[in-house]
Design an enzyme around this catalytic site. Structure first.
Site, PDB file in Angstrom:
ATOM      1  CD  GLU A   1     -48.570 -33.986 -14.697  1.00 60.60           C
ATOM      2  OE1 GLU A   1     -47.749 -33.425 -15.176  1.00 60.60           O
ATOM      3  OE2 GLU A   1     -48.838 -35.192 -14.686  1.00 60.60           O
TER       4      GLU A   1
ATOM      5  CD1 TRP B   1     -32.376 -48.604  -8.920  1.00 61.00           C
ATOM      6  CD2 TRP B   1     -32.945 -46.513  -8.716  1.00 61.00           C
ATOM      7  NE1 TRP B   1     -33.508 -48.710  -8.133  1.00 61.00           N
ATOM      8  CE2 TRP B   1     -34.006 -47.469  -8.016  1.00 61.00           C
ATOM      9  CE3 TRP B   1     -33.091 -45.304  -8.679  1.00 61.00           C
ATOM     10  CZ2 TRP B   1     -35.161 -46.771  -7.531  1.00 61.00           C
ATOM     11  CZ3 TRP B   1     -34.240 -44.772  -8.100  1.00 61.00           C
ATOM     12  CH2 TRP B   1     -35.126 -45.247  -7.547  1.00 61.00           C
TER      13      TRP B   1
ATOM     14  CE  LYS C   1     -36.597 -49.709 -10.014  1.00 57.58           C
ATOM     15  NZ  LYS C   1     -37.543 -49.334 -11.312  1.00 57.58           N
TER      16      LYS C   1
ATOM     17  CB  THR D   1     -50.106 -35.803 -18.994  1.00 57.46           C
ATOM     18  OG1 THR D   1     -51.194 -37.100 -19.046  1.00 57.46           O
ATOM     19  CG2 THR D   1     -50.289 -35.030 -18.061  1.00 57.46           C
TER      20      THR D   1
END
Ligand code: ADP
Length: 544
Positions: free
Chosen positions: A328, A444, A439, A182
């Site tokens: 992944e 959110w 936040k 990654t």
């Protein structure tokens, strides 16, 4: 339970290339080379040279489980490496040349690579890094000569004289076939080790939606997504399996070069990240047409903005398929596959589904959970952390217990680090990355949704929304935008534009214009860099 009585043949990557050579042997592979010309050969040639490479690797002492690295653009030699290396039970480690120098050194060391195959373009990079790379590492330059790299071999010399036929070995399908790291926005890059089995099942998953993405023998596919980025979304395997014609762009990924290549080679299906399509669309606009034959564009890696989807579909008649995935998971997780019900919808409504990331691919399951880890309904409203499991999903990072320990929930599902909702049709909507969501006073705000709305403004070419500290709300959104050429606007005007598009409390507290936005090694906006750059930014509202 009664056992079935079928042969237990392992799923082998080499079977793909053998099949392609036999059944689609005359299909063409076109590659723009670093040498500057356009190279052409067939699947039969690819299989023959992959066999030559396999023999040559064995002569170099490469065998079971050895990691062999590549630093190369999209081209036929890179494809040969994919097959030659994994075919003999070694592991193909594709390195992203856009990683920071120290990250390249880290991944070569962590993977314990034995040989590095590199395009001539990367000789200066390797020369610079060489003193930090293992002394035992061997180098092969992909071409006729070594371009001044001391002690290196030339790829064509390596292959010369080797037999173009091979009896590919058969072994446990769970044997490692490839490794990708990654890009590691925080900490060291983490390695994901694919198996022959996971790779084949992921390819079969793509085959289930083959006609929707142009994976057929009458299609010409342009993988702009690099072979060094998460297996180019599975294309190196899915293309030979389905027998598509392949057109590979080499190092030139600007809009004009892509347009010319696509036009001349009659590319029907092109795959890449949104940043690349910004360039191509600019060229399409300039020429007032699409490249001849261009039918479908697959956009993934980061969110496809609504104006981009609209422009492709409405202005140019190019169908958009939007997808989501991660290193992944091999990497494709979802794609905006349609069906009779959705296809019957009016264009505008149908397009709305494409601003989401699509439906799960066969072999991949999705769940969203709340903070307690309890499942949330797929009602298009509830959002929470997204987790996945499936044939193509890793069960741990390579030689990294620390990262592996926190990657899964109690049921063994992989945490994606994304926040998402899922609707009744099974469409996934990525709300944000867990670390990018803003936040504000316990609620959110989706930076992705705000960016999507802001991109609708004609003066904004590219933008990012990050959280800026606020004394009362904790965090508030800061919009950072790059203006389209020759355009002007003001923060107040942008806020007014957004006023009827997002909730009032979502409106960015400030808008800043910049000349350029930073990108990661995989072409995504680097919010980490932006957060660092704007860490002392004082919002006008913070003074109230
Ligand atoms: P890297 O982290 O190295 O850039 P990955 O390809 O593994 O590479 O990144 C995966 C992440 O990219 C996902 O978890 C998600 O946050 C983001 N992503 C990928 N595709 C999309 C998409 N279509 N929309 C929004 N985010 C996406």
């Amino acid at each position: 339970m009664q056992q079935g009585q079928m042969m237990d043949r392992p799923l082998m990557i080499s079977d793909i290339i053998t099949y392609a050579a036999e059944i689609r042997g005359d299909q063409e592979i076109v590659s723009v080379r670093v040498e500057g010309d356009r190279h052409r050969y067939t699947y039969a040639d690819l299989a023959g040279r992959a066999a030559q490479l396999a023999h040559a690797l064995r002569k170099l002492g490469i065998g079971d489980g050895d990691r062999v690295a590549t630093l190369a653009w999209n081209g036929y030699r890179h494809l040969e490496l994919y097959y030659g290396i994994s075919g003999i039970g070694a592991v193909c480690h594709t390195i992203n040349p856009r990683l920071f120098a120290e990250q390249i050194v880290y991944v070569v060391g962590h993977a314990e690579d034995k040989v590095l195959f590199l395009d001539a373009t990367f000789v200066p990079l390797v020369q610079k890094l060489r003193e930090h790379l293992p002394a035992s590492l061997r180098y092969v330059v992909l071409g006729d000569d070594t371009h001044g790299l001391d002690g290196a071999l030339a790829y064509e010399d390596l292959l010369a004289g080797q037999p173009a036929a091979i009896d590919w070995p058969s072994f446990d399908e769970k044997t490692a076939s490839g490794i990708c790291y990654t890009s590691g926005t925080t900490g060291h890059p983490k390695g994901v080790l694919y198996t022959h089995r996971s790779t084949l099942l992921h390819s079969y998953g793509l085959m289930a939606i083959a006609t929707e993405v142009g994976l057929t023998p009458t299609d010409s596919i342009l993988p702009v997504v690099p072979l060094f980025h998460v297996n180019a979304w599975g294309l190196p395997y899915a293309m030979p399996l389905t027998g598509t014609r392949i057109v590979m762009p080499g190092p030139k990924l600007d809009g004009e070069s892509l347009f010319t290549l696509m036009d001349e080679e009659k590319v029907t299906s092109a795959w890449g990240v949104p940043t690349v399509w910004l360039g191509l669309l600019a060229e399409m606009r300039r020429q007032g047409r699409k490249p001849d034959g261009f039918d479908v564009v697959i956009i993934g890696g980061s969110a496809a903005p609504e104006p981009m989807i609209r422009e492709f579909e409405v202005d140019f008649g190019v169908r958009v398929v939007h997808g989501w995935g991660m290193t992944e998971m091999s990497p494709v997780g979802t794609l905006t596959t349609m069906g009779p019900t959705l296809n019957a919808l009016p264009d505008k409504e149908r397009r709305r589904f494409k601003t989401g990331q699509g439906r799960r691919m066969f072999g991949c399951e999705l769940k969203i959970v709340d903070e307690a880890g309890d499942r949330l309904p797929h009602d298009g409203e509830a959002f929470g952390e997204l987790l996945v499991r499936g044939h193509g999903v890793m069960n741990g990072y390579f030689a990294n217990e620390e990262a592996s320990a926190v990657a899964f929930d109690a049921e063994g599902w992989l945490r994606t680090g994304d926040v998402a909702k899922i609707d009744a049709y099974g469409f996934l909507y990525i709300v944000d990355r867990t670390k990018d969501v803003i936040k504000s006073g316990g609620e959110w705000i989706s930076s992705l949704d705000l960016e999507g709305a802001a991109l609708g403004h004609p003066a904004i070419a590219e933008c990012a929304v990050i959280a800026a500290p606020h004394p009362k709300w904790g965090e508030r959104p800061l919009l950072i935008a790059r203006l389209a050429e020759g355009q002007t606007t003001s923060p107040g005007e942008v806020r007014a534009f957004l006023a009827d598009k997002v909730a009032k409390w979502w409106l960015p507290d400030d808008v800043v214009f910049v000349d350029d936005l930073p990108h990661t090694a995989t072409g995504k906006l680097s919010k980490l860099t932006l957060r660092e750059r704007f860490k002392d930014h004082v919002l006008p509202t913070a003074a109230d």
